[in-house]
Design an enzyme around this catalytic site. Structure first.
Site, PDB file in Angstrom:
ATOM      1  N   MET A  66      -2.164  -1.534  -8.961  1.00  0.00           N
ATOM      2  CA  MET A  66      -2.841  -2.182 -10.070  1.00  0.00           C
ATOM      3  C   MET A  66      -2.388  -1.669 -11.432  1.00  0.00           C
ATOM      4  O   MET A  66      -2.483  -2.372 -12.430  1.00  0.00           O
ATOM      5  CB  MET A  66      -4.359  -1.989  -9.937  1.00  0.00           C
ATOM      6  N   VAL A 111       0.822   5.016 -14.478  1.00  0.00           N
ATOM      7  CA  VAL A 111       0.362   6.130 -15.303  1.00  0.00           C
ATOM      8  C   VAL A 111       1.556   6.689 -16.061  1.00  0.00           C
ATOM      9  O   VAL A 111       2.585   7.011 -15.467  1.00  0.00           O
ATOM     10  CB  VAL A 111      -0.301   7.226 -14.445  1.00  0.00           C
ATOM     11  N   ASP A 152     -11.351   5.553  -1.634  1.00  0.00           N
ATOM     12  CA  ASP A 152      -9.920   5.705  -1.356  1.00  0.00           C
ATOM     13  C   ASP A 152      -9.510   7.179  -1.413  1.00  0.00           C
ATOM     14  O   ASP A 152      -8.511   7.540  -2.024  1.00  0.00           O
ATOM     15  CB  ASP A 152      -9.088   4.884  -2.340  1.00  0.00           C
ATOM     16  N   LEU A 205       4.621   8.610 -14.903  1.00  0.00           N
ATOM     17  CA  LEU A 205       4.203   9.690 -14.010  1.00  0.00           C
ATOM     18  C   LEU A 205       3.929   9.187 -12.599  1.00  0.00           C
ATOM     19  O   LEU A 205       4.086   9.917 -11.630  1.00  0.00           O
ATOM     20  CB  LEU A 205       2.938  10.361 -14.558  1.00  0.00           C
ATOM     21  N   GLY A 206       3.503   7.949 -12.482  1.00  0.00           N
ATOM     22  CA  GLY A 206       3.200   7.387 -11.170  1.00  0.00           C
ATOM     23  C   GLY A 206       2.864   5.914 -11.279  1.00  0.00           C
ATOM     24  O   GLY A 206       2.520   5.412 -12.346  1.00  0.00           O
TER      25      GLY A 206
END
Length: 388
Positions: free
Chosen positions: A22, A25, A133, A17-18
């Site tokens: 680090m 997903v 962030d 998904l992404g």
């Protein structure tokens, strides 16, 4: 890890998904509860680093404590054959960055998005968690499509863990406050500054600081202020424009004191809009709060305070060499292009503000005694307060 592999004999793992610096997903399925999930897996190349593993675990534990409709929910955490993973609420996948990419957003929609983000941050800050962030790529559209959720607390400040290595500042520089760029520790105010920048970007369809070169970007953040919203987009109502302009002011004393303060002003609360600016004091040390997170306290308006004349934030102290060195020292993983994230969090204490000193009183000289045969001496009224 290949598609459709099982994690701990419970979670089926599918497509990506992404990806971030680090972790990545993946789409997943909880075979016990029969529901879709998102699974965040630490990159295989980082699993041997104890510091990164600790950060990942801290994210899972602290994010799991944050239960709110505007924060992505954490379901589970574990380790599969040496690879840590976090199981998250599965969302459609669209982010605020995707929406902004289609062009400037209607002012009413921007107001709604900012309200959702501030509601989620208010709960996180009350629990001692700083996101660090906040950016459009970390704000996800809820499954219902009518609200937003704050995601990816992966670099959130965690008490007792030195997540910022010497010479590095984690985060995405485009959304950092001038103080963070100058090297100051993260604070509640930095998250709110980033919220203001997101609102500015959503209204205009472009970033407030569009520079791509890290050194040029750092200089722009330190030395310039984006044009007022009303000067660029005249159809925005004055309250929304004023809230965003105040949130991204270069001088921190001109910004909002808390997420609740900013949210109240966004809703048009005149007491919050007129409330005095926050004072600048030492940023408190990070701490870990035990027990369940406490709900966000409502904003309590303070009496209007005398404005203090300020002269910028150490503008002359930052040389070209220092800024360039900082830009090169940025965490490369944090400077990567925004992924399409789904993620989590970790704790740090919200900043507190000390009240400003009382205004000095100008003492008038005592009246001279009347001269013999002259008129009676006239008494003096109360000393006028000296105006700043």
């Amino acid at each position: 890890m290949t598609g459709h592999e099982m994690l701990v004999d419970r979670y089926a793992v599918a497509g990506v998904l992404g990806r971030g610096g680090m972790a990545e997903v993946r789409e997943g399925w909880d075979t016990r509860l029969n529901r879709p999930v998102a699974i965040k897996l630490l990159h295989p190349t980082l699993t041997a680093d104890p510091g990164i593993r600790r950060r990942f675990e801290d994210e899972a534990r602290s994010a799991a404590r944050l239960c709110h409709q505007n924060i992505v929910t954490v379901y589970d955490f574990g380790d599969h054959q040496g690879t840590p993973f976090i199981v998250l609420e599965r969302l459609p996948g669209q982010t605020l960055a995707d929406i902004i990419a289609t062009g400037p957003m209607p002012a009413a929609h921007v107001r709604s998005v900012l309200d959702d983000v501030l509601a989620g941050l208010g709960v996180a800050h009350a629990a001692g968690v700083l996101h660090r962030d906040i950016k459009p790529g970390n704000i996800l559209v809820a499954a219902t499509g009518d609200s937003m959720k704050v995601a990816d607390f992966g670099i959130a400040k965690t008490g007792g863990a030195a997540h910022t290595m010497t010479g590095q500042i984690v985060g995405t520089m485009s959304y950092m406050s001038p103080e963070r760029v100058a090297g100051a520790p993260a604070s509640v105010g930095d998250d709110l500054y980033a919220v203001g920048l997101m609102g500015y970007e959503a209204l205009l369809g472009r970033r407030a600081f569009p520079q791509d070169n890290p050194a040029a970007l750092a200089h722009a953040i330190m030395d310039s202020t984006p044009a007022p919203v009303a000067a660029v987009r005249t159809d925005v109502d004055p309250v929304l424009a004023a809230v965003i302009d105040r949130a991204i002011a270069r001088n921190p004393v001109q910004r909002f004191a808390s997420a609740e303060h900013m949210r109240a002003a966004l809703a048009g609360d005149q007491r919050a809009i007129r409330a005095g600016v926050a004072s600048v004091g030492p940023r408190p040390a990070t701490k870990v709060l035990t027990g369940h997170p406490i709900p966000a306290a409502p904003y309590v308006p303070q009496p209007a305070r005398r404005r203090v004349r300020t002269y910028g934030i150490a503008a002359g102290a930052l040389s070209v060499l220092a800024v360039s060195a900082f830009a090169l020292a940025m965490d490369p993983a944090s400077s990567a292009p925004d992924p399409q994230p789904v993620s989590t969090s970790a704790p740090a204490a919200p900043a507190t503000s000390a009240p400003p000193p009382p205004s000095p009183v100008v003492q008038q000289p005592a009246p001279e005694p009347p001269q013999p045969g002259g008129p009676a001496g006239r008494g003096h009224g109360k000393g006028d307060k000296k105006r700043g």
